[in-house]
Write a protein that holds these residues in place. Sequence first.
Motif, PDB file in Angstrom:
ATOM      1  N   ASN A  21       0.796  -1.224   0.000  1.00 34.68           N
ATOM      2  CA  ASN A  21       0.000   0.000   0.000  1.00 34.68           C
ATOM      3  C   ASN A  21       0.832   1.279   0.000  1.00 34.68           C
ATOM      4  OD1 ASN A  21       0.771  -0.129   2.685  1.00 34.68           O
ATOM      5  ND2 ASN A  21      -1.249   0.397   3.485  1.00 34.68           N
ATOM      6  N   HIS A  22       2.146   1.151  -0.102  1.00 29.08           N
ATOM      7  CA  HIS A  22       2.999   2.335  -0.290  1.00 29.08           C
ATOM      8  C   HIS A  22       3.347   2.473  -1.767  1.00 29.08           C
ATOM      9  CE1 HIS A  22       3.256   3.116   3.956  1.00 29.08           C
ATOM     10  NE2 HIS A  22       3.564   1.841   4.161  1.00 29.08           N
ATOM     11  N   ALA A  23       3.671   1.353  -2.393  1.00 27.79           N
ATOM     12  CA  ALA A  23       3.995   1.358  -3.826  1.00 27.79           C
ATOM     13  C   ALA A  23       2.728   1.202  -4.672  1.00 27.79           C
ATOM     14  CB  ALA A  23       4.966   0.229  -4.150  1.00 27.79           C
ATOM     15  N   HIS A  24       1.621   0.842  -4.018  1.00 28.81           N
ATOM     16  CA  HIS A  24       0.338   0.612  -4.706  1.00 28.81           C
ATOM     17  C   HIS A  24       0.522  -0.375  -5.853  1.00 28.81           C
ATOM     18  CE1 HIS A  24      -1.353   3.630  -2.166  1.00 28.81           C
ATOM     19  NE2 HIS A  24      -0.428   4.471  -2.548  1.00 28.81           N
ATOM     20  N   ALA A  25       1.084  -1.515  -5.488  1.00 26.59           N
ATOM     21  CA  ALA A  25       1.368  -2.548  -6.479  1.00 26.59           C
ATOM     22  C   ALA A  25       1.173  -3.922  -5.847  1.00 26.59           C
ATOM     23  CB  ALA A  25       2.804  -2.415  -6.984  1.00 26.59           C
ATOM     24  N   ILE A  26       0.925  -4.895  -6.700  1.00 24.13           N
ATOM     25  CA  ILE A  26       0.826  -6.277  -6.244  1.00 24.13           C
ATOM     26  C   ILE A  26       2.246  -6.763  -5.983  1.00 24.13           C
ATOM     27  CG2 ILE A  26       0.127  -8.617  -6.880  1.00 24.13           C
ATOM     28  CD1 ILE A  26      -1.934  -7.227  -8.815  1.00 24.13           C
ATOM     29  N   THR A  27       2.471  -7.334  -4.816  1.00 22.51           N
ATOM     30  CA  THR A  27       3.799  -7.869  -4.513  1.00 22.51           C
ATOM     31  C   THR A  27       3.841  -9.303  -5.022  1.00 22.51           C
ATOM     32  OG1 THR A  27       3.067  -8.373  -2.266  1.00 22.51           O
ATOM     33  CG2 THR A  27       4.297  -6.330  -2.581  1.00 22.51           C
ATOM     34  N   THR A  28       3.578 -10.253  -4.177  1.00 28.62           N
ATOM     35  CA  THR A  28       3.612 -11.643  -4.607  1.00 28.62           C
ATOM     36  C   THR A  28       2.297 -12.324  -4.263  1.00 28.62           C
ATOM     37  OG1 THR A  28       5.969 -11.666  -4.114  1.00 28.62           O
ATOM     38  CG2 THR A  28       4.920 -13.793  -4.468  1.00 28.62           C
ATOM     39  N   PRO A  29       1.534 -12.725  -5.285  1.00 28.17           N
ATOM     40  CA  PRO A  29       0.319 -13.492  -5.001  1.00 28.17           C
ATOM     41  C   PRO A  29       0.696 -14.803  -4.324  1.00 28.17           C
ATOM     42  CG  PRO A  29       0.344 -12.737  -7.279  1.00 28.17           C
ATOM     43  CD  PRO A  29       1.708 -12.465  -6.712  1.00 28.17           C
ATOM     44  N   LYS A  30      -0.233 -15.334  -3.571  1.00 30.42           N
ATOM     45  CA  LYS A  30       0.000 -16.621  -2.900  1.00 30.42           C
ATOM     46  C   LYS A  30      -0.318 -17.759  -3.873  1.00 30.42           C
ATOM     47  CE  LYS A  30      -1.054 -15.043   1.748  1.00 30.42           C
ATOM     48  NZ  LYS A  30      -1.793 -13.817   1.889  1.00 30.42           N
ATOM     49  N   HIS A  31       0.629 -18.667  -4.052  1.00 36.25           N
ATOM     50  CA  HIS A  31       0.381 -19.870  -4.852  1.00 36.25           C
ATOM     51  C   HIS A  31      -0.280 -20.860  -3.899  1.00 36.25           C
ATOM     52  CE1 HIS A  31       0.781 -22.313  -8.375  1.00 36.25           C
ATOM     53  NE2 HIS A  31       1.239 -23.302  -7.625  1.00 36.25           N
ATOM     54  N   THR A  32      -1.551 -21.122  -4.126  1.00 41.75           N
ATOM     55  CA  THR A  32      -2.367 -21.852  -3.172  1.00 41.75           C
ATOM     56  C   THR A  32      -2.908 -23.152  -3.761  1.00 41.75           C
ATOM     57  OG1 THR A  32      -3.053 -19.694  -2.302  1.00 41.75           O
ATOM     58  CG2 THR A  32      -4.379 -21.587  -1.654  1.00 41.75           C
ATOM     59  N   PRO A  33      -2.739 -24.260  -3.045  1.00 41.41           N
ATOM     60  CA  PRO A  33      -3.363 -25.506  -3.501  1.00 41.41           C
ATOM     61  C   PRO A  33      -4.882 -25.339  -3.526  1.00 41.41           C
ATOM     62  CG  PRO A  33      -1.762 -25.934  -1.747  1.00 41.41           C
ATOM     63  CD  PRO A  33      -1.958 -24.445  -1.822  1.00 41.41           C
ATOM     64  N   ILE A  34      -5.521 -25.928  -4.498  1.00 43.27           N
ATOM     65  CA  ILE A  34      -6.962 -25.768  -4.686  1.00 43.27           C
ATOM     66  C   ILE A  34      -7.751 -26.181  -3.437  1.00 43.27           C
ATOM     67  CG2 ILE A  34      -7.678 -27.972  -5.704  1.00 43.27           C
ATOM     68  CD1 ILE A  34      -8.511 -24.703  -7.309  1.00 43.27           C
ATOM     69  N   GLN A  35      -7.269 -27.215  -2.729  1.00 44.05           N
ATOM     70  CA  GLN A  35      -7.990 -27.672  -1.536  1.00 44.05           C
ATOM     71  C   GLN A  35      -7.914 -26.655  -0.396  1.00 44.05           C
ATOM     72  OE1 GLN A  35      -5.359 -29.369  -2.804  1.00 44.05           O
ATOM     73  NE2 GLN A  35      -3.896 -29.843  -1.184  1.00 44.05           N
ATOM     74  N   ASP A  36      -6.956 -25.715  -0.467  1.00 40.86           N
ATOM     75  CA  ASP A  36      -6.821 -24.685   0.565  1.00 40.86           C
ATOM     76  C   ASP A  36      -7.415 -23.349   0.123  1.00 40.86           C
ATOM     77  OD1 ASP A  36      -5.452 -26.560   2.085  1.00 40.86           O
ATOM     78  OD2 ASP A  36      -3.476 -25.871   1.410  1.00 40.86           O
ATOM     79  N   ALA A  37      -8.159 -23.348  -0.973  1.00 42.20           N
ATOM     80  CA  ALA A  37      -8.718 -22.104  -1.506  1.00 42.20           C
ATOM     81  C   ALA A  37      -9.659 -21.456  -0.499  1.00 42.20           C
ATOM     82  CB  ALA A  37      -9.476 -22.376  -2.803  1.00 42.20           C
TER      83      ALA A  37
END
Length: 157
Positions: A21-37
């Motif tokens: 929220n300082h750079a107003h940019a996406i940092t790193t999305p979470k790579h999430t297993p489908i069962q943990d969605a």
Amino acid sequence: METRKPTGTAFDYIDIDAIDNHAHAITTPKHTPIQDAPSRASRAIQTGSVLFSMVRPYLQNIALVPKEYSSCIASTGFYVCNSTGLLAPEYMYFLMLSPYVVDGLNQFMKGDNSPSIGKDDIENWLYPVPPIAEQERISSMMKEILHEISEIDSSLS
């Protein structure tokens, strides 16, 4: 807002924490297993979408979606702004970051633990819509000013 449920064995998820929220940019999305969605993983996004956090909007968790994150799925904690051609994506991004929009929408916050605004608050707000050429000029000026600020900031560090 278009919804999209995760498919396959894993997916890339953008939640509020994935926005700087300082750079107003996406940092790193979470790579999430489908069962943990998480149940909140259902907002479809695309290149040029603007993510605007409806939870604590004063924190300005706002980001323009670049191409490399266009296949991610975002949290329902975001309002996903997509251009219909009336607003240039970069102009829409700078507009949503403006005090006019952020401070204006903050007045609609409800709740104590996680104060938030609703999609109707965002959709019913009045937005300035100059001609596309003027939107592009404004965006170009904003990028130039932000670049200069960044260079000054770097020279002071």
